[in-house]
Design an enzyme around this catalytic site. Sequence first.
Site, PDB file in Angstrom:
ATOM      1  N   ARG A 168       0.825  -1.228   0.000  1.00  0.00           N
ATOM      2  CA  ARG A 168       0.000   0.000   0.000  1.00  0.00           C
ATOM      3  C   ARG A 168       0.858   1.277   0.000  1.00  0.00           C
ATOM      4  NH1 ARG A 168      -3.168  -3.619  -0.721  1.00  0.00           N
ATOM      5  NH2 ARG A 168      -4.955  -4.145   0.569  1.00  0.00           N
ATOM      6  N   SER A 254     -11.491   0.466   2.819  1.00  0.00           N
ATOM      7  CA  SER A 254     -10.851   0.168   4.108  1.00  0.00           C
ATOM      8  C   SER A 254     -10.360   1.469   4.730  1.00  0.00           C
ATOM      9  CB  SER A 254      -9.659  -0.749   3.909  1.00  0.00           C
ATOM     10  OG  SER A 254     -10.062  -1.932   3.298  1.00  0.00           O
ATOM     11  N   GLU A 355      -5.946   4.546   6.408  1.00  0.00           N
ATOM     12  CA  GLU A 355      -5.631   4.389   4.983  1.00  0.00           C
ATOM     13  C   GLU A 355      -5.967   5.644   4.165  1.00  0.00           C
ATOM     14  OE1 GLU A 355      -5.643   0.320   3.338  1.00  0.00           O
ATOM     15  OE2 GLU A 355      -6.933   1.165   1.802  1.00  0.00           O
TER      16      GLU A 355
END
Length: 361
Positions: A168, A254, A355
Amino acid sequence: MPLDLQENVPLAPFTTLRVGGPARFFLEARTEAEIADAAAFARDRALPLFVLGGGSNLLVSDAGYPGLVLRAALTGRSMRDAETPAEVLLESAAGEDWNSLVEFAVENNLGGMECLAGIPGDVGGTPVQNVGAYGQEVADTIAEVRAFDLRAAEFVSLSHADCHFAYRRSIFNSIAPDGRDERGRYIVTRVAYRLQRNAPPALRYADLQRFFASRIAAGDTPTLREVYHAIREIRATKGMLAGQPGPNARSAGSFFKNPIVPAQTLTAIAAALSLSPAEIPHWPAPNDQIKLPAAWLIERAGFPRGFHLGRAGISTLHTLALVNRGGATTADLIALRDTITQTVAARFHLRLEQEPVLLGF
Ligand code: NAP
């Protein structure tokens, strides 16, 4: 040509969470020339500049943003031969819808991104966050990223290695392993993905294996197109499908990353819960670390699906998604986020990382 700048533009409609205040200046750039001109406009006025994609991973402050928000709305895609006949380079401009690109790839029987179906947002955001799901991530396929370099005021081509992809992460959103901080330096305008012709689909995650269990047992391999549709169906059951209607629609996917921790952390959490480490779901991660599911930790800390604090809540279909239940402000979402992270930290001595990108804080 003069820039088609707008002033005091509400940003909430440009985000999937549908919260946040206005941008002082806003421009929807459809060409690379407009991107360069917008960058010059911001530089000449010493205005901060933020690049907006699909707004699917973004939390804008209620006060808004005092600078220029540049929406990279460049479109177009093309295919060209790669170095080997088994591969193809699929190139796309940053403003193309991500799911449509995945659909195009599977329709052309090109493997490598089929598990990334149904993810909201634009192509330009995918290298930034190294978008991943169901065992694939875009870093597996990205060959090259074209971007405007705000420091040098020119367009550059970045190789896969230049991007320093990790879980990520990339140089676009994180400090590089060698300490260089390139965050905010580049505006992604185009991405080239290296895909495999006639490749078998990636069926790594349990959800997918369950979906195709009888086919797999019969020795049959689903097609890329079937996997694309399966992923969309699976995501819909979790309220994580791009454009999905319903009460969980206003979310940023998320909200927390799955923590990557040293193995001792798993032992400590197991001890705190009087469990054996084997009873806690976990997966291996690089450097002898392990990945823990944030959703499991949140549930164990006392936050079930559907939990809410006023107008901000946890999705009724997936613990990792925070949702605007209607009329929420960013402050409502932050209050819920902090309640969750503080409780998880107190319980497990582990800090959950957010996130979505913060803007205007
Ligand atoms: P899940 O299948 O319930 O699994 C929970 C977590 O365990 C996942 O996040 C996944 O980590 C990890 N995991 C599961 N099987 C694994 C395996 N075979 N090897 C390594 N790690 C494994 O997950 P979910 O929440 O429904 O999500 C499914 C996939 O979609 C995940 O890959 C997730 O990251 C992705 N997703 C991402 C977003 C987003 O906004 N970024 C939103 C929805 C779904 P990983 O996250 O590392 O894969």
